[in-house]
Design a protein around this motif. Structure first.
Motif, PDB file in Angstrom:
ATOM      1  N   ALA A 118       0.831  -1.204   0.000  1.00 38.74           N
ATOM      2  CA  ALA A 118       0.000   0.000   0.000  1.00 38.74           C
ATOM      3  C   ALA A 118       0.863   1.250   0.000  1.00 38.74           C
ATOM      4  CB  ALA A 118      -0.912  -0.008   1.219  1.00 38.74           C
ATOM      5  N   VAL A 141      -3.354   3.504   0.734  1.00 35.07           N
ATOM      6  CA  VAL A 141      -4.076   3.167  -0.488  1.00 35.07           C
ATOM      7  C   VAL A 141      -3.547   1.830  -1.013  1.00 35.07           C
ATOM      8  CG1 VAL A 141      -4.648   3.873  -2.834  1.00 35.07           C
ATOM      9  CG2 VAL A 141      -4.363   5.605  -1.056  1.00 35.07           C
ATOM     10  N   PRO A 142      -4.383   0.790  -1.060  1.00 36.64           N
ATOM     11  CA  PRO A 142      -3.932  -0.497  -1.580  1.00 36.64           C
ATOM     12  C   PRO A 142      -3.530  -0.395  -3.053  1.00 36.64           C
ATOM     13  CG  PRO A 142      -5.983  -0.732  -0.354  1.00 36.64           C
ATOM     14  CD  PRO A 142      -5.757   0.739  -0.547  1.00 36.64           C
ATOM     15  N   GLN A 201      -5.730   0.893  -6.393  1.00 38.03           N
ATOM     16  CA  GLN A 201      -6.934   1.581  -5.944  1.00 38.03           C
ATOM     17  C   GLN A 201      -6.725   3.090  -6.016  1.00 38.03           C
ATOM     18  OE1 GLN A 201      -8.556   1.155  -1.770  1.00 38.03           O
ATOM     19  NE2 GLN A 201     -10.042  -0.097  -2.859  1.00 38.03           N
ATOM     20  N   GLN A 251     -11.280   6.128  -3.545  1.00 34.90           N
ATOM     21  CA  GLN A 251     -11.891   4.868  -3.129  1.00 34.90           C
ATOM     22  C   GLN A 251     -11.286   4.369  -1.823  1.00 34.90           C
ATOM     23  OE1 GLN A 251     -14.606   3.228  -4.711  1.00 34.90           O
ATOM     24  NE2 GLN A 251     -14.553   2.372  -2.653  1.00 34.90           N
ATOM     25  N   ALA A 252      -9.971   4.491  -1.685  1.00 34.34           N
ATOM     26  CA  ALA A 252      -9.330   4.048  -0.450  1.00 34.34           C
ATOM     27  C   ALA A 252      -9.816   4.860   0.743  1.00 34.34           C
ATOM     28  CB  ALA A 252      -7.816   4.163  -0.588  1.00 34.34           C
ATOM     29  N   ASP A 277     -13.365   3.746   1.591  1.00 34.99           N
ATOM     30  CA  ASP A 277     -13.387   2.415   2.193  1.00 34.99           C
ATOM     31  C   ASP A 277     -12.969   2.446   3.655  1.00 34.99           C
ATOM     32  OD1 ASP A 277     -14.280   1.250  -0.107  1.00 34.99           O
ATOM     33  OD2 ASP A 277     -12.340   0.414  -0.716  1.00 34.99           O
ATOM     34  N   GLN A 278     -12.235   3.484   4.041  1.00 34.91           N
ATOM     35  CA  GLN A 278     -11.785   3.600   5.424  1.00 34.91           C
ATOM     36  C   GLN A 278     -12.638   4.583   6.231  1.00 34.91           C
ATOM     37  OE1 GLN A 278      -7.263   3.694   5.552  1.00 34.91           O
ATOM     38  NE2 GLN A 278      -7.562   3.307   3.361  1.00 34.91           N
TER      39      GLN A 278
END
Length: 356
Positions: free
Chosen positions: A14, A28-29, A32, A36-37, A40-41
């Motif tokens: 990440a 951030v994976p 991605q 979006q990251a 998602d968190q």
């Protein structure tokens, strides 16, 4: 940089992101986007569309490098391009990056993003192309009025829909959505034509940074079509919290037959503790009908509301064309850009230009 990184063009893990001036950090994976990251968190990163068409997630790249998924030049000014502005929804970090986004506030909603199975409890036709979908969740969900969730048939691609009610408690197990039938849309066509109570959906959420900001300024809320949902949720939460601010709700649809949720709006009008004004606007009502209300497009009636809009907070939800037309009118009326908040309802027909 190691040999594997040189061979395969980037980090294997990440990437760290730090956003100023909030001094907020997250990872951030691989593959991605920054937006979006963050979502998602549970970070309410400013955005309105997630497809690179609105510009709400404009962010300045201070340090580091990103891979941009789309051509941003059609959306940014030359000055923004020179300053290193990127679109968070279309940028994948190549390594650690430092960003600057004045709109990202630690005071926004922060909820854990959960995945739940949603069982359809009811499907109620509101108009010819608006459905009210009610679901029961197998896991508790906390969200803020105005936010949205992703819904999908198991194994299918997710779509985004806003909650239409304030949360029923700190951990709700039911949710409702207004969903417009998109011609040719696989999910909405299934929902309107084949879905039945008891069918299951996958839900992820909550997401979004559309929520009522604190303050004493009067509110002008503008909704188009299914965009009424999050606007209604925000206003109903304000009513429950007994917010003492004047409010105007402008609701644009095509014809009188497309007006819906009028009982809920009537209740808002009667129970709002300050002054509440409802203005429906019809853009395609037959000329020979007995409709005596406003005709035309929403933005054409903002200057004729009978109040000076300067100093208001504005909240808009609906199709991009409505929002694009209303924004310059609101700014010209004296509403500061920082006091205009919107959620553009996009579908497959609205998107960014893919970069070569």
């Amino acid at each position: 940089m190691g040999l594997l990184d040189r061979l395969f063009g980037g980090r294997q893990g990440a990437a760290s992101v730090r956003v100023l001036p909030a001094d907020l950090s997250f990872d951030v994976p691989p593959k991605q986007t920054i937006l979006q990251a963050a979502l998602d968190q549970g970070i309410a990163y400013p955005h309105s569309c997630r497809v690179g068409s609105c510009g709400t997630c404009k962010t300045r790249l201070v340090e580091g490098e990103v891979r941009e998924l789309t051509d941003k030049s059609y959306l940014l000014t030359d000055e923004e391009m020179r300053a290193g502005v990127i679109l968070a929804c279309q940028s994948v970090p190549k390594g650690p990056v430092v960003l600057e986004n004045d709109r990202l506030s630690l005071g926004g909603p922060r909820h854990d993003v959960i995945a739940a199975r949603a069982s359809i409890a009811a499907l109620d036709r509101m108009t010819s192309d608006i459905m009210r979908l009610s679901v029961t969740l197998d896991a508790p969900l906390a969200y803020t009025a105005g936010q949205y969730a992703e819904l999908a048939r198991p194994g299918d691609e997710a779509r985004q829909f806003s909650f239409i009610d304030p949360p029923s408690g700190p951990a709700a197990t039911t949710a409702r959505f207004f969903i417009r039938h998109v011609p040719g849309g696989a999910f909405t066509s299934w929902l309107f034509e084949a879905a039945r109570p008891g069918d299951t959906l996958d839900l992820r959420g909550p997401f979004g940074d559309f929520w009522l900001r604190p303050g004493t300024a009067p509110i002008v809320a503008i909704a188009g079509g299914s965009g009424l949902g999050p606007v209604k949720a925000v206003l109903e939460q304000a009513r429950a919290d007994r917010v003492p601010r004047d409010a105007i709700l402008v609701f644009g649809v095509r014809t009188r037959a497309d007006l819906y949720a009028l009982d809920e709006i009537s209740l808002l009008t009667r129970s709002w503790i300050s002054r509440f004004t409802f203005v429906p606007v019809l853009s395609a009502e037959p000329a020979d009908s007995d409709w005596s209300g406003a005709r035309g497009f929403v933005h054409e009636h903002l200057a004729a509301l009978g109040v000076a809009l300067a100093g208001h907070q504005a909240y808009l939800c609906g199709p991009p064309v409505m929002i694009d037309a209303a924004l310059p009118v609101l700014r010209a009326a004296g509403i500061a850009a920082a006091d205009i908040h919107y959620d553009a309802f996009t579908d497959r027909s609205t998107g960014a230009i893919a970069a070569a």
